[in-house]
Design a protein around this motif. Structure first.
Motif, PDB file in Angstrom:
ATOM      1  N   GLU A 186     -55.646  36.985  97.405  1.00 57.72           N
ATOM      2  CA  GLU A 186     -56.063  35.812  97.450  1.00 57.72           C
ATOM      3  C   GLU A 186     -57.595  35.723  98.117  1.00 57.72           C
ATOM      4  O   GLU A 186     -58.447  35.016  97.349  1.00 57.72           O
ATOM      5  CB  GLU A 186     -55.408  34.982  98.592  1.00 57.72           C
ATOM      6  N   GLU A 187     -57.624  36.715  98.896  1.00 55.54           N
ATOM      7  CA  GLU A 187     -59.079  37.148  99.340  1.00 55.54           C
ATOM      8  C   GLU A 187     -60.096  37.277  98.400  1.00 55.54           C
ATOM      9  O   GLU A 187     -61.191  36.680  98.466  1.00 55.54           O
ATOM     10  CB  GLU A 187     -59.105  38.114 100.553  1.00 55.54           C
ATOM     11  N   TYR A 188     -59.829  38.345  97.527  1.00 58.78           N
ATOM     12  CA  TYR A 188     -60.752  38.754  96.576  1.00 58.78           C
ATOM     13  C   TYR A 188     -60.785  37.612  95.602  1.00 58.78           C
ATOM     14  O   TYR A 188     -62.135  37.513  94.908  1.00 58.78           O
ATOM     15  CB  TYR A 188     -60.199  40.019  95.840  1.00 58.78           C
ATOM     16  N   ALA A 189     -59.812  36.794  95.272  1.00 58.71           N
ATOM     17  CA  ALA A 189     -60.134  35.675  94.174  1.00 58.71           C
ATOM     18  C   ALA A 189     -60.995  34.647  94.857  1.00 58.71           C
ATOM     19  O   ALA A 189     -61.935  34.215  94.179  1.00 58.71           O
ATOM     20  CB  ALA A 189     -58.639  35.113  93.846  1.00 58.71           C
ATOM     21  N   PHE A 190     -60.941  34.431  96.130  1.00 60.36           N
ATOM     22  CA  PHE A 190     -61.578  33.591  96.702  1.00 60.36           C
ATOM     23  C   PHE A 190     -63.181  33.863  96.689  1.00 60.36           C
ATOM     24  O   PHE A 190     -63.945  33.071  96.594  1.00 60.36           O
ATOM     25  CB  PHE A 190     -61.084  33.199  98.189  1.00 60.36           C
ATOM     26  N   LEU A 191     -63.310  35.060  96.749  1.00 61.02           N
ATOM     27  CA  LEU A 191     -64.603  35.602  97.015  1.00 61.02           C
ATOM     28  C   LEU A 191     -65.230  35.847  95.489  1.00 61.02           C
ATOM     29  O   LEU A 191     -66.346  36.305  95.093  1.00 61.02           O
ATOM     30  CB  LEU A 191     -64.647  36.978  97.410  1.00 61.02           C
ATOM     31  N   ASN A 192     -64.606  35.401  94.382  1.00 65.03           N
ATOM     32  CA  ASN A 192     -65.003  35.679  93.162  1.00 65.03           C
ATOM     33  C   ASN A 192     -65.320  36.769  92.625  1.00 65.03           C
ATOM     34  O   ASN A 192     -66.070  37.077  91.798  1.00 65.03           O
ATOM     35  CB  ASN A 192     -65.941  34.574  92.840  1.00 65.03           C
TER      36      ASN A 192
ATOM     37  N   ILE B  64     -54.133  45.546  87.009  1.00 63.20           N
ATOM     38  CA  ILE B  64     -55.568  44.941  86.891  1.00 63.20           C
ATOM     39  C   ILE B  64     -55.575  43.448  86.712  1.00 63.20           C
ATOM     40  O   ILE B  64     -55.049  42.783  86.098  1.00 63.20           O
ATOM     41  CB  ILE B  64     -56.156  45.501  85.463  1.00 63.20           C
ATOM     42  N   CYS B  65     -56.276  42.951  88.064  1.00 58.98           N
ATOM     43  CA  CYS B  65     -56.202  41.572  88.060  1.00 58.98           C
ATOM     44  C   CYS B  65     -57.706  41.132  87.741  1.00 58.98           C
ATOM     45  O   CYS B  65     -58.535  41.459  88.026  1.00 58.98           O
ATOM     46  CB  CYS B  65     -56.175  41.258  89.608  1.00 58.98           C
ATOM     47  N   GLN B  66     -57.668  40.190  86.647  1.00 61.30           N
ATOM     48  CA  GLN B  66     -59.159  39.827  86.044  1.00 61.30           C
ATOM     49  C   GLN B  66     -59.056  38.328  86.492  1.00 61.30           C
ATOM     50  O   GLN B  66     -58.106  37.395  86.130  1.00 61.30           O
ATOM     51  CB  GLN B  66     -59.007  39.977  84.669  1.00 61.30           C
ATOM     52  N   LEU B  67     -60.263  38.040  87.065  1.00 64.06           N
ATOM     53  CA  LEU B  67     -60.554  36.499  87.477  1.00 64.06           C
ATOM     54  C   LEU B  67     -60.753  35.799  86.106  1.00 64.06           C
ATOM     55  O   LEU B  67     -61.854  36.093  85.732  1.00 64.06           O
ATOM     56  CB  LEU B  67     -61.750  36.549  88.440  1.00 64.06           C
ATOM     57  N   VAL B  68     -59.901  34.722  86.230  1.00 61.18           N
ATOM     58  CA  VAL B  68     -60.026  33.610  85.258  1.00 61.18           C
ATOM     59  C   VAL B  68     -59.993  32.102  85.684  1.00 61.18           C
ATOM     60  O   VAL B  68     -58.931  31.904  86.310  1.00 61.18           O
ATOM     61  CB  VAL B  68     -59.030  33.780  84.053  1.00 61.18           C
ATOM     62  N   ASN B  69     -60.939  31.347  85.729  1.00 62.98           N
ATOM     63  CA  ASN B  69     -61.181  30.152  86.406  1.00 62.98           C
ATOM     64  C   ASN B  69     -60.830  30.146  87.713  1.00 62.98           C
ATOM     65  O   ASN B  69     -59.738  29.159  88.435  1.00 62.98           O
ATOM     66  CB  ASN B  69     -60.424  29.178  85.741  1.00 62.98           C
ATOM     67  N   GLY B  70     -61.149  31.202  88.748  1.00 66.03           N
ATOM     68  CA  GLY B  70     -60.811  31.321  90.056  1.00 66.03           C
ATOM     69  C   GLY B  70     -59.551  31.920  90.380  1.00 66.03           C
ATOM     70  O   GLY B  70     -59.217  31.908  91.552  1.00 66.03           O
ATOM     71  N   VAL B  71     -58.953  32.348  89.339  1.00 63.13           N
ATOM     72  CA  VAL B  71     -57.428  32.851  89.615  1.00 63.13           C
ATOM     73  C   VAL B  71     -57.244  34.148  88.955  1.00 63.13           C
ATOM     74  O   VAL B  71     -57.892  34.296  87.695  1.00 63.13           O
ATOM     75  CB  VAL B  71     -56.207  31.864  89.261  1.00 63.13           C
ATOM     76  N   TYR B  72     -56.665  35.176  89.556  1.00 65.35           N
ATOM     77  CA  TYR B  72     -56.334  36.394  88.812  1.00 65.35           C
ATOM     78  C   TYR B  72     -55.128  36.125  87.780  1.00 65.35           C
ATOM     79  O   TYR B  72     -54.223  35.826  88.010  1.00 65.35           O
ATOM     80  CB  TYR B  72     -56.141  37.389  89.937  1.00 65.35           C
ATOM     81  N   GLN B  73     -55.669  36.737  86.553  1.00 66.64           N
ATOM     82  CA  GLN B  73     -54.503  37.125  85.635  1.00 66.64           C
ATOM     83  C   GLN B  73     -54.121  38.486  85.702  1.00 66.64           C
ATOM     84  O   GLN B  73     -55.123  39.459  85.568  1.00 66.64           O
ATOM     85  CB  GLN B  73     -55.213  36.661  84.286  1.00 66.64           C
ATOM     86  N   GLN B  74     -52.963  38.897  86.016  1.00 72.48           N
ATOM     87  CA  GLN B  74     -52.454  40.185  86.286  1.00 72.48           C
ATOM     88  C   GLN B  74     -51.993  40.827  85.181  1.00 72.48           C
ATOM     89  O   GLN B  74     -51.010  40.095  84.341  1.00 72.48           O
ATOM     90  CB  GLN B  74     -51.597  40.183  87.394  1.00 72.48           C
ATOM     91  N   GLN B  75     -52.322  41.965  84.889  1.00 74.86           N
ATOM     92  CA  GLN B  75     -51.765  42.990  83.748  1.00 74.86           C
ATOM     93  C   GLN B  75     -51.038  44.200  84.311  1.00 74.86           C
ATOM     94  O   GLN B  75     -51.991  44.801  84.759  1.00 74.86           O
ATOM     95  CB  GLN B  75     -52.670  43.109  82.557  1.00 74.86           C
ATOM     96  N   GLN B  76     -49.981  44.506  84.052  1.00 71.40           N
ATOM     97  CA  GLN B  76     -49.332  45.784  84.861  1.00 71.40           C
ATOM     98  C   GLN B  76     -49.263  46.882  83.855  1.00 71.40           C
ATOM     99  O   GLN B  76     -48.863  46.531  82.520  1.00 71.40           O
ATOM    100  CB  GLN B  76     -47.934  45.663  85.450  1.00 71.40           C
TER     101      GLN B  76
END
Length: 200
Positions: free
Chosen positions: A130-136, A164-176
């Protein structure tokens, strides 16, 4: 990780008492001890080294500092200490604390953060997402080389997992990624990562 019961600390108190001690970070005024082990440090060092080589090869104007704290401007008593952080050199001049302390306040200075999971897995999989997504921050890696995360995060049976969490439109899309799978980063598309960075 242990939670040290004591009075809440301000950011300034944390910097004065623990700023140079890489075992601690501050979350909402609470001191957190990260308790790194030798294998933990080896994984963090391997990731930092491979990222640095790729930055050099691709001629990016980025750097990987040895130590760095993240103090979000909106948080009064939080100082996160990522295991690996990639900074944009061009943005460092706008950072209010950088010239005096290795502290980053603005998310646009940060290209990538990697956390190596230890006993504080709740922070890595929940709070810091949440913190890192909020920081973009464009990309966030969660390296769970011992499979410590909760079942809701890494599945059942538990096993070493690289997320790996990639930021897309302010939300992380996660790939394990699991052991044996090639790991793909959007930020570093030519970086060849495999599970050899996650010792068993």
């Amino acid at each position: 990780m242990t939670y040290t019961p004591s009075k809440l600390l301000s950011f300034e108190e944390f910097i004065a008492q623990y700023g140079d001690n890489t075992r601690y970070e501050l979350i909402d005024g609470e001191l957190r001890e990260m308790e790194p082990t030798g294998p933990y440090e080896a994984v963090a060092g391997s990731i930092a080294g491979r990222i640095y080589v790729e930055i050099f090869r691709a001629n990016f104007n980025w750097l990987v500092p040895k130590t760095c704290l993240i103090k979000p401007l909106y948080a009064e008593a939080t100082a996160l200490r990522p295991d690996v952080i990639v900074l944009d050199k061009a943005e460092l001049g706008t950072e209010p604390l950088w010239q005096k302390e290795p502290v980053i306040c603005k998310g646009n200075t940060i290209k990538l953060v990697a956390e190596v999971v230890s006993t504080n897995w709740q922070d890595d999989y929940a709070r810091k997402v949440e913190e890192y997504a909020f920081l973009n921050i464009p990309e966030y890696w969660i390296v769970d080389f011992r499979g410590l995360g909760g079942l809701q995060f890494i599945g059942n049976p538990k096993q070493p997992t690289f997320t790996i969490c990639q930021l897309v439109n302010g939300v992380y899309q996660q790939q394990q990624y699991r052991l044996g799978e090639p790991i793909s980063s959007f930020l570093f598309p030519n970086l060849q990562l495999r599970d050899d960075i996650m010792p068993t």
